[in-house]
Design an enzyme around this catalytic site. Structure first.
Site, PDB file in Angstrom:
ATOM      1  CB  CYS A 210      -0.895   0.009   1.226  1.00 55.81           C
ATOM      2  SG  CYS A 210      -2.090  -1.343   1.237  1.00 55.81           S
ATOM      3  CB  CYS A 239       0.066  -7.820   5.831  1.00 57.38           C
ATOM      4  SG  CYS A 239       0.172  -8.988   4.496  1.00 57.38           S
TER       5      CYS A 239
HETATM    6  S1  SF4 Z   1      -1.853  -1.081   7.238  1.00 55.84           S
HETATM    7 FE1  SF4 Z   1      -1.806  -2.784   5.756  1.00 55.84          FE
HETATM    8  S2  SF4 Z   1      -3.747  -2.719   4.615  1.00 55.84           S
HETATM    9 FE2  SF4 Z   1      -3.557  -0.803   5.770  1.00 55.84          FE
HETATM   10  S3  SF4 Z   1      -2.766   0.635   4.270  1.00 55.84           S
HETATM   11 FE3  SF4 Z   1      -0.985  -0.243   5.388  1.00 55.84          FE
HETATM   12  S4  SF4 Z   1      -0.309  -2.101   4.264  1.00 55.84           S
HETATM   13 FE4  SF4 Z   1      -2.349  -1.451   3.493  1.00 55.84          FE
END
Ligand code: SF4
Length: 249
Positions: A210, A239
């Site tokens: 992301c 994750c």
């Molecule tokens: S915490 Fe995880 S799902 Fe949320 S924006 Fe960041 S990488 Fe993406």
């Protein structure tokens, strides 16, 4: 007989024998076997990193209708969406896109804010859970095998992955055809075969995710250093998609 016993096609000994053969072969051998064994009940789960695009190219050369699935967390970089478009044009394939449950996203943002992940690891894990893990679990419930671009030398729990693993929580097989490849081998394959890839790789991003949670790394830094870089615990940099305890055996 449980559901997992019905879908578990290979004994532990058969799996060990398969893996032993695949260790000395190439990823294409693994993908050919996946295609013969699981057909359209197998899917490549892709974040469109370099490993994933290389794997899809190999898979597509075996079966032009090979399935590819991705998670759109709604926070991806523009360059990744550009690659989705290029990819669909190049391979004439529909990317099976999974989205988070919007009610869950809305509730999370209402309670903790849009950028909650910067405010503690629990918040970050919650966001990954809502945007990635939950949609993936839902999508994987319907397939017999999922293919990943994981490599052992990416570190953390990935060092012990097998090429073919029984994934107990999902009740299916998890296939890691690049388990024994290096990043350099992946790069060479992509270059030699003109595979479309994310331009962020040329700007110092070995690992893609992301937009707010991924940065470029400096030469010599660990390849996962650009993920959740504000967190101090390197062992926490997953994750939840590939937690080995949850995904093997
Ligand atoms: S915490 Fe995880 S799902 Fe949320 S924006 Fe960041 S990488 Fe993406």
């Amino acid at each position: 007989m449980t559901m997992s016993e019905i879908k578990q096609r290979f004994s532990a000994d058969e799996l060990a024998e398969l893996n032993s053969g695949f260790e000395s072969g190439g990823p294409e051998d693994v993908l050919r076997w996946v295609d013969d064994t699981f057909g359209d009940q197998a899917v490549l789960t892709s974040s469109f990193g370099l490993e994933d695009v290389a794997l899809y190219d190999m898979y597509w050369r075996i079966n032009e209708k090979a399935r590819v699935m991705t998670l759109d967390t709604l926070r991806l970089p523009t360059e990744t969406y550009t690659l989705f478009d290029q990819f669909q044009l190049r391979y004439r394939v529909e990317i099976e896109t999974q989205y988070p449950d919007l009610d869950a996203v809305r509730a999370m943002i209402k309670e903790k804010g849009f950028n909650l992940f910067y405010k503690g690891i629990e918040n970050r894990k919650q966001c990954c859970g809502v945007r990635k893990v939950d949609p993936l679990n839902k999508a994987l419930a319907g397939v017999d095998a999922w293919i990943t671009g994981l490599r052992r030398d990416q570190g953390m729990d990935r060092g012990s992955i097998e090429i073919v693993e029984w994934d107990e929580p999902h009740g299916n097989y998890k296939i890691n055809p690049l388990a024994n490849w290096t990043f350099e081998q992946v790069r060479e394959y992509v270059d030699a075969n003109g595979v479309p890839y994310n331009e962020l790789h040329d700007r110092g991003y070995p690992s893609l995710g992301c937009a707010p949670c991924t940065r470029a790394i400096e030469p010599g830094e660990d390849i996962r250093a650009g993920r959740w870089w504000w967190e101090s615990d390197p062992d926490a940099k997953e994750c939840g998609l590939h937690i080995v305890e949850a995904a093997t055996r």
